[in-house]
Design a protein around this motif. Structure first.
Motif, PDB file in Angstrom:
ATOM      1  N   ARG A  11      -6.104  13.591   5.290  1.00  0.00           N
ATOM      2  CA  ARG A  11      -7.480  13.485   5.765  1.00  0.00           C
ATOM      3  C   ARG A  11      -8.289  14.647   5.224  1.00  0.00           C
ATOM      4  NH1 ARG A  11      -8.909   9.719   9.454  1.00  0.00           N
ATOM      5  NH2 ARG A  11      -7.328   8.095   9.400  1.00  0.00           N
ATOM      6  N   LEU A  60       6.113  12.741   8.123  1.00  0.00           N
ATOM      7  CA  LEU A  60       7.196  11.797   7.796  1.00  0.00           C
ATOM      8  C   LEU A  60       7.034  10.538   8.625  1.00  0.00           C
ATOM      9  CD1 LEU A  60      10.204  14.271   7.594  1.00  0.00           C
ATOM     10  CD2 LEU A  60       8.967  13.213   5.698  1.00  0.00           C
ATOM     11  N   GLY A  61       5.807  10.033   8.684  1.00  0.00           N
ATOM     12  CA  GLY A  61       5.548   8.805   9.425  1.00  0.00           C
ATOM     13  C   GLY A  61       5.809   7.589   8.552  1.00  0.00           C
ATOM     14  N   ALA A  62       5.042   6.526   8.826  1.00  0.00           N
ATOM     15  CA  ALA A  62       5.252   5.270   8.114  1.00  0.00           C
ATOM     16  C   ALA A  62       5.147   5.465   6.603  1.00  0.00           C
ATOM     17  CB  ALA A  62       4.223   4.245   8.587  1.00  0.00           C
ATOM     18  N   LEU A  86      -4.608  19.464  13.523  1.00  0.00           N
ATOM     19  CA  LEU A  86      -4.199  19.634  12.121  1.00  0.00           C
ATOM     20  C   LEU A  86      -5.389  19.956  11.218  1.00  0.00           C
ATOM     21  CD1 LEU A  86      -1.647  16.685  11.918  1.00  0.00           C
ATOM     22  CD2 LEU A  86      -1.112  19.127  11.958  1.00  0.00           C
ATOM     23  N   GLN A 105       0.837  -1.203   0.000  1.00  0.00           N
ATOM     24  CA  GLN A 105       0.000   0.000   0.000  1.00  0.00           C
ATOM     25  C   GLN A 105       0.874   1.256   0.000  1.00  0.00           C
ATOM     26  OE1 GLN A 105      -2.124   0.903   3.653  1.00  0.00           O
ATOM     27  NE2 GLN A 105      -3.829   1.764   2.519  1.00  0.00           N
ATOM     28  N   GLY A 124       4.822   8.838   4.866  1.00  0.00           N
ATOM     29  CA  GLY A 124       5.523  10.020   4.366  1.00  0.00           C
ATOM     30  C   GLY A 124       7.028   9.843   4.282  1.00  0.00           C
ATOM     31  N   LEU A 138      -0.258  13.948   6.435  1.00  0.00           N
ATOM     32  CA  LEU A 138      -0.427  14.156   7.877  1.00  0.00           C
ATOM     33  C   LEU A 138      -1.578  13.297   8.385  1.00  0.00           C
ATOM     34  CD1 LEU A 138       0.046  18.016   7.959  1.00  0.00           C
ATOM     35  CD2 LEU A 138       1.558  16.308   9.016  1.00  0.00           C
ATOM     36  N   GLY A 175      -3.842   4.590  -2.166  1.00  0.00           N
ATOM     37  CA  GLY A 175      -3.164   3.406  -1.632  1.00  0.00           C
ATOM     38  C   GLY A 175      -4.191   2.476  -1.024  1.00  0.00           C
ATOM     39  N   VAL A 184      -8.634  12.502  -0.672  1.00  0.00           N
ATOM     40  CA  VAL A 184      -9.420  12.366   0.567  1.00  0.00           C
ATOM     41  C   VAL A 184     -10.287  13.601   0.734  1.00  0.00           C
ATOM     42  CG1 VAL A 184      -7.834  10.824   1.764  1.00  0.00           C
ATOM     43  CG2 VAL A 184      -7.451  13.278   1.875  1.00  0.00           C
ATOM     44  N   ARG A 207       6.426  16.286  13.374  1.00  0.00           N
ATOM     45  CA  ARG A 207       6.358  16.870  14.720  1.00  0.00           C
ATOM     46  C   ARG A 207       7.728  16.868  15.367  1.00  0.00           C
ATOM     47  NH1 ARG A 207       2.018  13.607  18.047  1.00  0.00           N
ATOM     48  NH2 ARG A 207       3.122  12.056  16.824  1.00  0.00           N
ATOM     49  N   ARG A 208       8.324  15.673  15.389  1.00  0.00           N
ATOM     50  CA  ARG A 208       9.661  15.539  15.981  1.00  0.00           C
ATOM     51  C   ARG A 208      10.676  15.381  14.860  1.00  0.00           C
ATOM     52  NH1 ARG A 208       7.893  10.402  18.944  1.00  0.00           N
ATOM     53  NH2 ARG A 208       6.457  10.537  17.218  1.00  0.00           N
TER      54      ARG A 208
HETATM   55  N1  LIG Z   1      -5.118   8.295   0.686  1.00  0.00           N
HETATM   56  C1  LIG Z   1      -4.688   7.086   0.950  1.00  0.00           C
HETATM   57  O1  LIG Z   1      -4.945   6.130   0.216  1.00  0.00           O
HETATM   58  C2  LIG Z   1      -3.842   6.890   2.172  1.00  0.00           C
HETATM   59  C3  LIG Z   1      -3.110   5.693   2.365  1.00  0.00           C
HETATM   60  C4  LIG Z   1      -2.265   5.595   3.478  1.00  0.00           C
HETATM   61  C5  LIG Z   1      -2.204   6.645   4.396  1.00  0.00           C
HETATM   62  N2  LIG Z   1      -2.986   7.749   4.182  1.00  0.00           N
HETATM   63  C6  LIG Z   1      -2.983   8.849   5.151  1.00  0.00           C
HETATM   64  O2  LIG Z   1      -1.683   9.353   5.280  1.00  0.00           O
HETATM   65  C7  LIG Z   1      -1.551   9.934   6.561  1.00  0.00           C
HETATM   66  C8  LIG Z   1      -0.235   9.483   7.187  1.00  0.00           C
HETATM   67  O3  LIG Z   1      -0.242   8.093   7.421  1.00  0.00           O
HETATM   68  P1  LIG Z   1       0.995   7.415   8.175  1.00  0.00           P
HETATM   69  O4  LIG Z   1       0.699   5.991   8.242  1.00  0.00           O
HETATM   70  O5  LIG Z   1       2.280   7.845   7.544  1.00  0.00           O
HETATM   71  O6  LIG Z   1       0.882   8.136   9.610  1.00  0.00           O
HETATM   72  P2  LIG Z   1       1.928   8.138  10.814  1.00  0.00           P
HETATM   73  O7  LIG Z   1       2.875   7.004  10.672  1.00  0.00           O
HETATM   74  O8  LIG Z   1       1.112   8.236  12.041  1.00  0.00           O
HETATM   75  O9  LIG Z   1       2.770   9.480  10.605  1.00  0.00           O
HETATM   76  C9  LIG Z   1       2.227  10.758  10.875  1.00  0.00           C
HETATM   77  C10 LIG Z   1       3.274  11.843  10.644  1.00  0.00           C
HETATM   78  O10 LIG Z   1       2.671  13.122  10.882  1.00  0.00           O
HETATM   79  C11 LIG Z   1       3.445  13.814  11.869  1.00  0.00           C
HETATM   80  N3  LIG Z   1       2.605  14.710  12.691  1.00  0.00           N
HETATM   81  C12 LIG Z   1       2.631  16.040  12.652  1.00  0.00           C
HETATM   82  N4  LIG Z   1       1.777  16.583  13.501  1.00  0.00           N
HETATM   83  C13 LIG Z   1       1.187  15.571  14.126  1.00  0.00           C
HETATM   84  C14 LIG Z   1       0.196  15.509  15.138  1.00  0.00           C
HETATM   85  N5  LIG Z   1      -0.343  16.602  15.642  1.00  0.00           N
HETATM   86  N6  LIG Z   1      -0.199  14.295  15.564  1.00  0.00           N
HETATM   87  C15 LIG Z   1       0.329  13.174  15.048  1.00  0.00           C
HETATM   88  N7  LIG Z   1       1.294  13.180  14.079  1.00  0.00           N
HETATM   89  C16 LIG Z   1       1.709  14.368  13.633  1.00  0.00           C
HETATM   90  C17 LIG Z   1       4.104  12.736  12.675  1.00  0.00           C
HETATM   91  O11 LIG Z   1       5.204  13.325  13.311  1.00  0.00           O
HETATM   92  P3  LIG Z   1       6.244  12.424  14.166  1.00  0.00           P
HETATM   93  O12 LIG Z   1       7.027  11.697  13.106  1.00  0.00           O
HETATM   94  O13 LIG Z   1       7.063  13.397  14.882  1.00  0.00           O
HETATM   95  O14 LIG Z   1       5.391  11.530  15.018  1.00  0.00           O
HETATM   96  C18 LIG Z   1       4.472  11.751  11.567  1.00  0.00           C
HETATM   97  O15 LIG Z   1       5.637  12.187  10.890  1.00  0.00           O
HETATM   98  C19 LIG Z   1      -2.788   9.537   7.372  1.00  0.00           C
HETATM   99  O16 LIG Z   1      -3.694  10.619   7.394  1.00  0.00           O
HETATM  100  C20 LIG Z   1      -3.374   8.414   6.560  1.00  0.00           C
HETATM  101  O17 LIG Z   1      -4.768   8.310   6.717  1.00  0.00           O
HETATM  102  C21 LIG Z   1      -3.776   7.886   3.108  1.00  0.00           C
END
Ligand SMILES: NC(=O)c1ccc[n+]([C@@H]2O[C@H](COP(=O)([O-])OP(=O)(O)OC[C@H]3O[C@@H](n4cnc5c(N)ncnc54)[C@H](OP(=O)(O)O)[C@@H]3O)[C@@H](O)[C@H]2O)c1
Length: 313
Positions: A233, A150-152, A210, A98, A154, A204, A284, A258, A173-174
């Protein structure tokens, strides 16, 4: 260990067949909207709930739920639900397939911004146009891509775009380290991260703070002619601000996957605006093999008392 599957995408035959292949001893029940359908008979042991969000109408979780597996990347729709006991462990889907689809979507948008429309089909009024002067091509290193989050997901996206030679800046964030990328961290640097970006990618999560982050102040920092790629989102985007920003050319084009309301209502202006490319939350999608592997690994860890993979709380 038994699975209680309350997410249709996780109950697809391709996923269930793969779970069965990986561990024939696992049994499950599937929630079909108003009742459970059992496979493999009842069990008295612990159960793992597999869901994207808790179904409407539920007042409690299935008996003996020992953990919840969030069938998706974003998890706030589940973890913010007051019906979910605070002390219950929650794991998230780990699905490299994904994540790669998201990368591919972003790369399509980045190359579209780099190259512009390649040729015009007769149907689009082209075919006879041969410009007097050729417009110089931009080098990859001159195209600035900013990835918010920049999570899983990004971090992989930013790394792959940077590996192809584009200039990438990421924001989280960090502080994070992503090879080949400049990283800015913390709330106060958000607008700086977007400054002069030619492509702004939003990955994000759905945190309350946010809400509305994609609005006039951040759009005003983008480069002229920039493109927005919105994959986070629906609540992140202030739609009226996007319309004004498109008129001003910052961004000049938006890829939207989205939405605040999904499905996007047929009468919504996004469908008709030529500066917007709508995809129906399909950038994805969970892949059957990786999803099944992730569910089985979570169930095994829960059964064996080992660290829970992808644990988010
Ligand atoms: N459209 C699609 O098909 C699709 C598919 C997959 C994912 N997504 C979306 O992509 C987004 C990211 O997914 P992910 O799996 O990468 O998420 P994740 O692993 O939770 O990463 C979130 C990132 O956002 C940062 N961040 C900044 N402000 C934040 C706050 N206030 N609270 C929490 N985190 C914050 C986090 O910072 P830190 O690194 O410092 O924690 C981290 O780098 C989600 O909204 C998800 O729904 C969409």
């Amino acid at each position: 260990m038994r699975l209680c599957i309350a997410e249709p995408l996780a109950a697809r035959p391709a996923v269930l067949d793969e779970i069965r292949r990986l561990d024939p001893s696992l049994t499950w029940s599937v929630w079909s909207g108003d009742r459970w359908t059992d496979e493999g008979g009842a069990t008295l042991g612990p159960q793992m709930l597999v869901a994207w969000k808790l179904p409407d109408g539920w007042t409690a979780l299935p008996d003996r739920t020992a953990a919840v597996f969030c069938f998706g990347a974003g998890h706030d729709q589940l973890t913010d639900d007051p019906r979910l006991p605070r002390d219950l462990p929650v794991m998230r889907l780990i699905d490299p397939g994904q994540t790669q689809q998201i990368c591919d979507y972003v790369l399509a948008a980045v190359f579209e911004r780099l190259l512009g429309p390649i040729g015009l089909s007769a149907g689009k009024g082209g075919g006879r146009h041969w410009p007097e002067a050729m417009i110089p091509r931009m080098a990859r290193r001159d195209l600035r891509v900013t990835v918010l989050g920049l999570g899983a997901t990004g971090s992989v996206v930013a790394g792959q775009v940077a590996a192809l030679g584009f200039s990438v800046r990421g924001w989280s964030r960090r502080m994070r380290v992503v090879p080949g990328c400049e990283v800015l961290a913390g709330e106060t640097t958000l607008f700086d991260a977007a400054a002069d970006a030619d492509v702004l990618v939003n990955l994000l999560p759905g945190a309350d703070e946010l809400g509305g982050v994609l609005s006039a102040p951040i759009f005003g920092r983008l480069a002229n002619g920039s493109h927005l790629v919105h994959l986070g989102r629906g609540l992140h985007l202030v739609e009226a601000d996007l319309r004004s920003a498109l008129d001003a050319g910052r961004p000049a084009f938006a890829w939207l996957d989205v939405f605040a309301r999904e499905p996007l209502p047929p009468e919504h202006w996004f469908w008709r605006d030529p500066r917007i490319h709508v995809t129906p939350h399909t950038a994805g999608l969970p892949t059957a093999e990786d999803a099944a592997r992730s569910i089985v690994a979570a169930a095994h860890a829960l059964r064996d008392g080992t660290p829970l993979p992808g644990r988010i709380r």
